[in-house]
Each structure stands twice: as C-alpha cells, then as structure tokens.
Scaffold this active site. Structure first.
Site, PDB file in Angstrom:
ATOM      1  N   TYR A   1     -13.054  27.407-128.204  1.00 38.25           N
ATOM      2  CA  TYR A   1     -11.767  28.156-127.669  1.00 38.25           C
ATOM      3  C   TYR A   1     -12.061  27.925-126.059  1.00 38.25           C
ATOM      4  O   TYR A   1     -13.012  28.015-125.423  1.00 38.25           O
ATOM      5  CB  TYR A   1     -11.983  29.575-128.020  1.00 38.25           C
ATOM      6  CG  TYR A   1     -11.474  29.568-129.516  1.00 38.25           C
ATOM      7  CD1 TYR A   1     -10.450  29.914-129.861  1.00 38.25           C
ATOM      8  CD2 TYR A   1     -12.707  29.469-130.322  1.00 38.25           C
ATOM      9  CE1 TYR A   1     -10.014  30.012-131.336  1.00 38.25           C
ATOM     10  CE2 TYR A   1     -12.461  29.575-131.796  1.00 38.25           C
ATOM     11  CZ  TYR A   1     -11.179  29.654-132.123  1.00 38.25           C
ATOM     12  OH  TYR A   1     -10.833  29.866-133.493  1.00 38.25           O
ATOM     13  N   SER A   2     -11.059  27.828-125.298  1.00 42.00           N
ATOM     14  CA  SER A   2     -10.927  27.761-123.824  1.00 42.00           C
ATOM     15  C   SER A   2     -11.008  29.118-123.594  1.00 42.00           C
ATOM     16  O   SER A   2     -10.681  30.031-123.957  1.00 42.00           O
ATOM     17  CB  SER A   2      -9.587  27.367-123.369  1.00 42.00           C
ATOM     18  OG  SER A   2      -9.041  26.114-123.807  1.00 42.00           O
TER      19      SER A   2
ATOM     20  N   CYS B   1      -2.377  22.080-120.818  1.00 40.31           N
ATOM     21  CA  CYS B   1      -3.255  22.672-121.910  1.00 40.31           C
ATOM     22  C   CYS B   1      -2.387  23.312-123.108  1.00 40.31           C
ATOM     23  O   CYS B   1      -1.405  24.026-122.715  1.00 40.31           O
ATOM     24  CB  CYS B   1      -4.153  23.618-121.432  1.00 40.31           C
ATOM     25  SG  CYS B   1      -5.475  24.235-122.714  1.00 40.31           S
TER      26      CYS B   1
ATOM     27  N   GLU C   1      -6.191  18.875-121.657  1.00 42.22           N
ATOM     28  CA  GLU C   1      -6.753  19.258-123.046  1.00 42.22           C
ATOM     29  C   GLU C   1      -5.820  19.908-123.698  1.00 42.22           C
ATOM     30  O   GLU C   1      -5.114  21.102-123.552  1.00 42.22           O
ATOM     31  CB  GLU C   1      -7.849  20.281-122.369  1.00 42.22           C
ATOM     32  CG  GLU C   1      -9.051  20.178-123.233  1.00 42.22           C
ATOM     33  CD  GLU C   1     -10.194  21.270-122.818  1.00 42.22           C
ATOM     34  OE1 GLU C   1     -11.146  20.415-122.178  1.00 42.22           O
ATOM     35  OE2 GLU C   1     -10.138  22.133-122.727  1.00 42.22           O
TER      36      GLU C   1
ATOM     37  N   TYR D   1      -4.390  19.805-128.016  1.00 43.61           N
ATOM     38  CA  TYR D   1      -4.920  19.899-129.197  1.00 43.61           C
ATOM     39  C   TYR D   1      -3.882  20.003-130.313  1.00 43.61           C
ATOM     40  O   TYR D   1      -2.939  20.803-130.038  1.00 43.61           O
ATOM     41  CB  TYR D   1      -5.854  20.976-129.406  1.00 43.61           C
ATOM     42  CG  TYR D   1      -6.907  20.871-130.648  1.00 43.61           C
ATOM     43  CD1 TYR D   1      -6.667  21.917-131.483  1.00 43.61           C
ATOM     44  CD2 TYR D   1      -7.670  19.939-130.891  1.00 43.61           C
ATOM     45  CE1 TYR D   1      -7.503  22.145-132.769  1.00 43.61           C
ATOM     46  CE2 TYR D   1      -8.415  19.769-132.121  1.00 43.61           C
ATOM     47  CZ  TYR D   1      -8.183  20.778-132.840  1.00 43.61           C
ATOM     48  OH  TYR D   1      -8.929  20.766-134.294  1.00 43.61           O
TER      49      TYR D   1
END
Ligand SMILES: Cc1cc2nc3c(=O)[nH]c(=O)nc-3n(C[C@H](O)[C@H](O)[C@H](O)COP(=O)(O)OP(=O)(O)OC[C@H]3O[C@@H](n4cnc5c(N)ncnc54)[C@H](O)[C@@H]3O)c2cc1C
Ligand SMILES: NC(=O)c1ccc[n+]([C@@H]2O[C@H](COP(=O)([O-])OP(=O)(O)OC[C@H]3O[C@@H](n4cnc5c(N)ncnc54)[C@H](OP(=O)(O)O)[C@@H]3O)[C@@H](O)[C@H]2O)c1
Length: 365
Positions: free
Chosen positions: A146-147, A323, A363, A365
C-alpha cells in the site's frame, strides 16, 4: 532537523467514523515565475561523485541550460525493508474512517497506524501489510503493498504514525459469487486499537524531487492519490528547516463520482492558501464529459491543458508522477505522442530520457 506541522485540515466528514479537526494556519508562499522556453532539446549524462543522473538540457538561442540533479534514489537517509514478513512491525490502528460518500461506487478508507517512530519512511514510499488469518492452504496471508498516504511527519506531526488510503475490493466472480479481497477488507474493517503487521518501507520510484522550486505534476486515479497526499502535506501543511516549497504543484485526480473525490477539502484548503503554487484539477468520469461528450478521464482533463503541460515538460525541473490504475498510463501516453509529434519529437524516446533523469515516475497497478 526540527520540523513542525503548522497546519492540517479535517478529513472529509463521514458517517462511518469521526476524525479530529485541526485548525488551519498557513502562510502564502511568494509565487515562482515559470519561464517557458521554446526550443529543441538535447540530452547528456553528467556524473560527479557517482551521484548524478542523466539530465536534459534545453537549447535556446541563449546559452544552453545545464542543470545537475542529485538522484533521489541515492539519498542515504532513505530506509528500505527495515521490517520483513518473518518479523514485521506490529503497529496499532489509531483511526479508520470512510472517506467516500455512501452513494459512491465502492468504499475507500483512510487509516492511521502507530509506529512509535520505528518505521521511518519518506513521502512516496509504500508499506506491506499482512492480514490476520490464513489462506486456503492454511498458510499465513502474503503481504499486500500500500502506498503511504501521509507525509514523513505523519498525520499528527510527530513522526510516529503512518497512514494509508485503501479501497475495499469486492467483486463478483464468474460463478456469480461475491468475493472480498483479503487484505483490503481486513484493513477497511480494522477497529481503532487493533494490531496490524507491517513490513517495509519499500520503494524509491515515487520519492519527491529534492528541488523546492520544481514543478511537480501529480497524476492520480482513485487511491493512487495516496503518495501525493504525502507530497502535498509536506509542501503546504508543514514547516521544515531544510525544505520550503516554492515551485508549482499541479494535481490531476480522476475518480468515478464526486462522492468519491478523495481528500477534496484538504486540497481545496491548500489551493486557497497557496493559489500561486498549487493547481488542482479533478476528472469525475461518471459525471463529467469533455466538449465532444467523451467520458472525463484524467487524460481527458489533461488534454484541456495539453500545450501548457507540454511546455512544462520541456523544463529541466519538471517532475511528473503517475499513480493508480494501470490503464491511465496508455491514455496519458496517447496525448503525449500527439503533442511531442508537433515538435518533431518521438514521445517514447523522450519519455525514456525523462525516466532516466527521474522526471517521469510511474507506479501503476
Ligand atoms: C506498489 C503498490 C501500491 C499499492 N497501493 C495501494 C493503495 O494505496 N491503496 C489500495 O487500495 N491499493 C493499493 N495497492 C493494491 C493492493 O496491494 C492490493 O492489491 C489490493 O488492496 C487488493 O488486495 P486484496 O488482498 O484486498 O485482494 P486479493 O484477495 O489479493 O484479491 C485480488 C485478486 O482478486 C482478483 N480480482 C480483483 N478484482 C477482480 C474482478 N473485478 N474480477 C475478477 N477478479 C478480480 C484478481 O485475481 C486479484 O489479483 C497497491 C499495489 C501496489 C503494487
Ligand atoms: N502505487 C501503486 O501502484 C498504487 C497505489 C494506489 C493504488 N493503486 C491501484 O490503483 C487503482 C485505483 O483504483 P480505485 O479503485 O481506487 O479507483 P476508482 O475509485 O475506481 O477510480 C479510478 C478512476 O479512474 C477511471 N479509469 C478507469 N479506466 C481508466 C483508464 N484507462 N484511464 C484513465 N482513467 C481510468 C475510473 O473511471 P470509470 O470507473 O468511470 O471507468 C475512475 O474514475 C487500484 O487498482 C489500486 O490497486 C496502485
């Protein structure tokens, strides 16, 4: 290196939980003048003491700009992997609050864990979480990343907490059964006082640029906002002896509905207090369209500022961070290809150079 939080604002109010409000007290930073210089670009590698990275320089009719940058990834103070899955840090949940409206498609929660200062991290890093319980093979669950959604000082300004912004994963599988994601549901259901197994911190891709006069363009979809909340708190809500942001921060945030706009009040407070240093644009995909009637994705909103963004991208001290959902990367590339082509530049090659110079950080996902 004493630092102090001078201001914070409350998280969006939620029926699910309560959160302490802090008063806001920030001063307006004098504006940086952004000079946009047109002209072809060339690239060069500069090294000194093994610390410098590839840089871009701009060729104008005047002397070419030569900017040396210190790689953020070689900063000695950045901690990685202090805690590993076999021996995780045991934090405690101090607060957990739903930050999306009740009519939003899906739930996102903001949570704060105690670290007692034992988990030093930088803005832009991530942590791992190991959910309680075992998987279908009876083995402990694997960690999920988790960021980190707080600045290094944490939401309480004492460097003793870490915060996350987590979307509860719920979907229907091919058999028509409702499936709940293991770790996101564990986290969203955590009650204050509960323990949580944390690993890391990890990641250097999303570390902030060191230059306090930089242009920082932040592109987020959904919970991809997490690292940028950390950046923006450091830039606008905190006072640091060794860092005073005086550049331009420009945040694009894409969400499905206005009830899913994350940390909206905080960002609006920043904009109110720092109008010259902060730009804020939302793309609300299921409520807004562009003039052609197309769905308003983050790249659709960016396209409305295409020329301006392209000019900013030509500066040596512009840093782009992306992100969130994987799909956004292609959408953003598509606009850039067109813009770069107008100047006879091959976007993919240009992006490679930007990445090398740590000016294009992704980043997804
Ligand atoms: C670097 C990094 C940072 C991240 N930061 C964040 C963050 O800040 N906030 C956040 O919320 N998440 C973040 N994530 C995602 C996070 O790590 C987890 O993947 C997410 O929370 C889901 O984990 P889970 O345990 O709940 O789901 P799991 O139990 O692991 O289930 C996920 C699996 O379910 C399946 N699945 C998912 N959706 C569907 C669907 N619609 N249809 C069919 N199958 C499906 C897929 O196989 C998927 O792999 C990040 C990921 C990375 C790599
Ligand atoms: N560091 C990381 O890698 C990191 C950190 C945080 C989060 N994440 C990941 O980021 C994702 C965020 O999801 P979320 O559920 O929080 O978001 P969300 O609330 O569903 O919002 C995502 C937004 O992006 C839009 N979107 C969908 N496809 C897109 C595309 N191709 N291009 C641009 N925009 C698009 C969605 O629109 P519509 O729904 O209307 O189509 C919606 O408006 C998750 O997968 C999470 O795991 C990764």
């Amino acid at each position: 290196m004493a630092t102090a939080v001078t201001a914070a604002v409350s998280l969006p109010s939620s029926k699910s939980s309560s959160f302490t409000s802090f008063s806001s007290k920030t001063s307006i930073i004098s504006p940086e003048r952004i000079n946009l210089v047109r002209g072809p670009l060339y690239y060069r590698n500069v090294s000194s003491g093994g610390k410098l990275v590839s840089i871009r320089a701009q060729v104008t009719t005047e002397a070419p700009a030569k900017v040396e940058k210190i790689s953020k990834k070689q900063d000695e103070g950045v901690v990685v992997n202090k805690y590993k899955p076999k021996d995780p840090y045991i934090g405690r949940c101090l607060l957990n609050t739903k930050i999306t409206g009740d009519d939003a498609p899906g739930e996102t929660w903001h949570m704060v864990f105690s670290t007692e200062g034992e988990l030093p991290y930088r803005e832009g890093q991530s942590i791992g979480v190991i959910a309680d319980g075992v998987d279908k093979n009876g083995k402990p669950h694997k960690l999920r990343l988790y960021s980190i959604a707080s600045s290094a000082l944490g939401d309480f300004g004492d460097s003793k907490t870490v915060s996350l912004c987590v979307k509860r994963l719920v979907y229907t599988n091919e058999k028509g059964e409702l499936v709940k994601g293991v770790c996101s549901n564990f986290l969203c259901d955590l009650k204050p006082g509960s323990e949580v197994k944390i690993t890391g911190p990890v990641g250097k891709e999303m570390l902030m640029p060191k230059d306090p006069n930089a242009t920082v363009i932040m592109l987020a979809t959904g919970t991809g906002i997490a690292p940028f909340r950390g950046f923006l708190w450091k830039m606008f809500f905190e006072k640091h002896e060794d860092y005073k942001f005086n550049g331009l921060a420009w945040l694009f945030l894409g969400v499905p509905t206005s009830s899913s706009l994350l940390y909206k009040e905080e960002f609006e407070k920043m904009k109110e207090n720092h109008p010259e240093n902060f730009r804020l644009d939302f793309a609300v995909s299921r409520e807004q369209t562009n003039e052609k009637g197309e769905k308003m994705y983050i790249q659709t909103r960016m396209a409305q500022y295409a020329e301006e963004l392209w000019e900013l991208l030509k500066k040596d001290n512009t840093f782009v961070y992306m992100c969130g959902l994987k799909g956004m990367e292609k959408g953003i590339d598509d606009i850039m290809v067109t813009l770069a082509a107008q100047d006879g530049i091959d976007w993919l090659e240009y992006k490679r150079q930007l990445k090398k110079a740590e000016q294009w950080n992704v980043e997804v996902y």
